[in-house]
Scaffold this motif. Structure first.
Motif, mmCIF file in Angstrom:
data_model
loop_
_atom_site.group_PDB
_atom_site.id
_atom_site.type_symbol
_atom_site.label_atom_id
_atom_site.label_comp_id
_atom_site.label_asym_id
_atom_site.label_seq_id
_atom_site.Cartn_x
_atom_site.Cartn_y
_atom_site.Cartn_z
ATOM 1 N N GLY A 42 6.601 -5.508 -1.570
ATOM 2 C CA GLY A 42 6.869 -5.847 0.020
ATOM 3 C C GLY A 42 5.761 -5.165 0.534
ATOM 4 O O GLY A 42 4.564 -4.788 -0.185
ATOM 5 N N LYS A 47 6.389 -1.351 6.253
ATOM 6 C CA LYS A 47 6.347 -1.359 7.973
ATOM 7 C C LYS A 47 6.477 0.310 8.840
ATOM 8 O O LYS A 47 7.701 0.325 7.913
ATOM 9 C CB LYS A 47 7.067 -2.660 8.819
ATOM 10 C CG LYS A 47 6.344 -4.026 7.967
ATOM 11 C CD LYS A 47 7.350 -4.509 8.666
ATOM 12 C CE LYS A 47 7.740 -4.853 10.229
ATOM 13 N NZ LYS A 47 8.100 -5.344 10.743
ATOM 14 N N THR A 60 10.035 0.901 7.015
ATOM 15 C CA THR A 60 11.014 -0.206 6.678
ATOM 16 C C THR A 60 9.677 -1.019 5.328
ATOM 17 O O THR A 60 8.747 -1.186 5.851
ATOM 18 C CB THR A 60 11.179 -0.663 8.535
ATOM 19 O OG1 THR A 60 11.604 -0.048 8.356
ATOM 20 C CG2 THR A 60 11.932 -2.272 7.638
ATOM 21 N N GLU A 96 9.504 -4.960 4.318
ATOM 22 C CA GLU A 96 8.879 -6.246 5.105
ATOM 23 C C GLU A 96 9.075 -7.029 3.187
ATOM 24 O O GLU A 96 7.314 -7.147 2.854
ATOM 25 C CB GLU A 96 7.757 -6.602 5.903
ATOM 26 C CG GLU A 96 7.547 -7.766 5.514
ATOM 27 C CD GLU A 96 8.517 -8.243 7.248
ATOM 28 O OE1 GLU A 96 8.746 -9.191 7.199
ATOM 29 O OE2 GLU A 96 9.204 -7.879 8.318
ATOM 30 N N CYS A 97 9.779 -7.629 3.048
ATOM 31 C CA CYS A 97 9.692 -8.808 1.972
ATOM 32 C C CYS A 97 8.377 -9.689 1.947
ATOM 33 O O CYS A 97 9.593 -11.098 1.577
ATOM 34 C CB CYS A 97 11.544 -8.532 1.158
ATOM 35 S SG CYS A 97 12.400 -7.676 1.526
ATOM 36 N N ASP A 98 7.572 -9.160 1.698
ATOM 37 C CA ASP A 98 6.519 -10.811 2.834
ATOM 38 C C ASP A 98 5.942 -11.262 1.084
ATOM 39 O O ASP A 98 5.221 -11.697 0.940
ATOM 40 C CB ASP A 98 5.619 -10.723 3.298
ATOM 41 C CG ASP A 98 5.263 -9.027 3.485
ATOM 42 O OD1 ASP A 98 4.946 -8.655 1.976
ATOM 43 O OD2 ASP A 98 4.577 -9.115 3.917
#
Length: 288
Positions: A13, A16, A20, A22-24
């Motif tokens: 990911g 952020k 955090t 982000e599983c993108d």
């Protein structure tokens, strides 16, 4: 790569707000290279197989690089090697090991069923329901920071070694969760005022040399279950466990028990049948 991407949902990911993920699937990079040498040379020169000129950016950088880097190296002898780099915010060496293990498992059998990732830290310090951070983390500023280095003398280290092989362990005061890593050398364990909410017996019964166990206001649960081991236990004290109602004891547990003391456990109305023939012990409150 599809199997790799499925496995790398988290480690692949993007970071952020420095807090955090982000599983993108934008954070992982994969490289496939050919090395014009044999694998035996790489044993003495590991830099041949590790990612060259690449690194996971530190959080002090304004632009984050990939969270994970992976490289598949093919040698001229036909052997292959895997190299893996992970940002420490995402995982540690243990995380990297499980990542490579599962990757290898998928390579052998793409239909393999993998266990979901387990983060032990979240079980010890659970994240709030609205996420790990309620607001973005401020970027660290190194100006004005103080660095300290602690140097321990040989005598202090030797004293610590003595504690590791100690035969007696006295823990007084509230404990959130009983640790699993007690030394096997312990023969006597005393827990007092611990306030444990989970049954301590499954952990304590695995100590192979434990002969004397004393629980004094140590447990706030309603039930204790001893269904395995306690192979060397000879004396057991249960004192002021005010909420305790049931004690379940396995058939072959505590085969060497010689003495039992139950004091001020008002809700424990019945003890295991096998314990009724054990000599009753008196409580010495002077040591408290």
């Amino acid at each position: 790569m599809n199997a790799f991407r499925t496995l790398a949902t988290i480690v692949g990911g993007s970071l952020k707000n420095n807090a955090t993920i982000e599983c993108d699937d934008h954070g992982a990079e994969f490289f496939k290279v050919e090395i014009n040498s044999s694998m035996d040379k790489a044993i003495n020169h590991p830099d041949l197989t590790f990612l060259q000129g690449l690194s996971c950016r530190d959080s002090s950088s304004s632009t984050f690089g990939p969270l994970t880097l992976a490289q598949l190296s093919h040698f001229e002898c036909g052997e292959v090697a895997l190299s893996f780099c992970m940002l420490h915010k995402v995982g540690d060496a243990c995380s990297a090991y499980y990542f490579l293990r599962d990757w290898a498992r998928l390579t052998r059998d793409p239909k393999s069923t993998l266990s979901p990732p387990y983060f032990a830290m979240d079980s010890l310090m659970p994240s709030p329901f609205d996420g790990p951070m309620v607001s973005p983390v401020v970027e660290p500023k190194m100006e004005g920071c103080i660095h300290q280095r602690f140097i321990f003398s040989e005598s202090k280290i030797n004293a610590l070694k003595v504690l590791v092989v100690a035969e007696s362990c006295w823990l007084s005061g509230r404990i959130e969760k009983l640790p699993h890593l007690f030394p096997n050398s312990i023969t006597m364990m005393v827990l007092s005022f611990s306030g444990l909410t989970e049954d301590p017996m499954p952990i304590l019964e695995m100590l192979p040399n434990l002969r004397n166990l004393d629980l004094f206001r140590a447990y706030e649960g309603k039930e204790i279950i001893s269904d395995n081991n306690f192979s060397q236990l000879e004396f057991l004290h249960l004192t002021e466990l005010e909420k305790l109602k049931r004690w379940l004891l396995g058939t072959n547990v505590m085969p060497l028990i010689k003495g039992l003391g139950i004091h001020n456990c008002p809700n424990l109305k019945e003890i295991p049948q096998r314990m009724k023939d054990v000599e009753l012990l008196k409580r010495n409150y002077n040591k408290w």
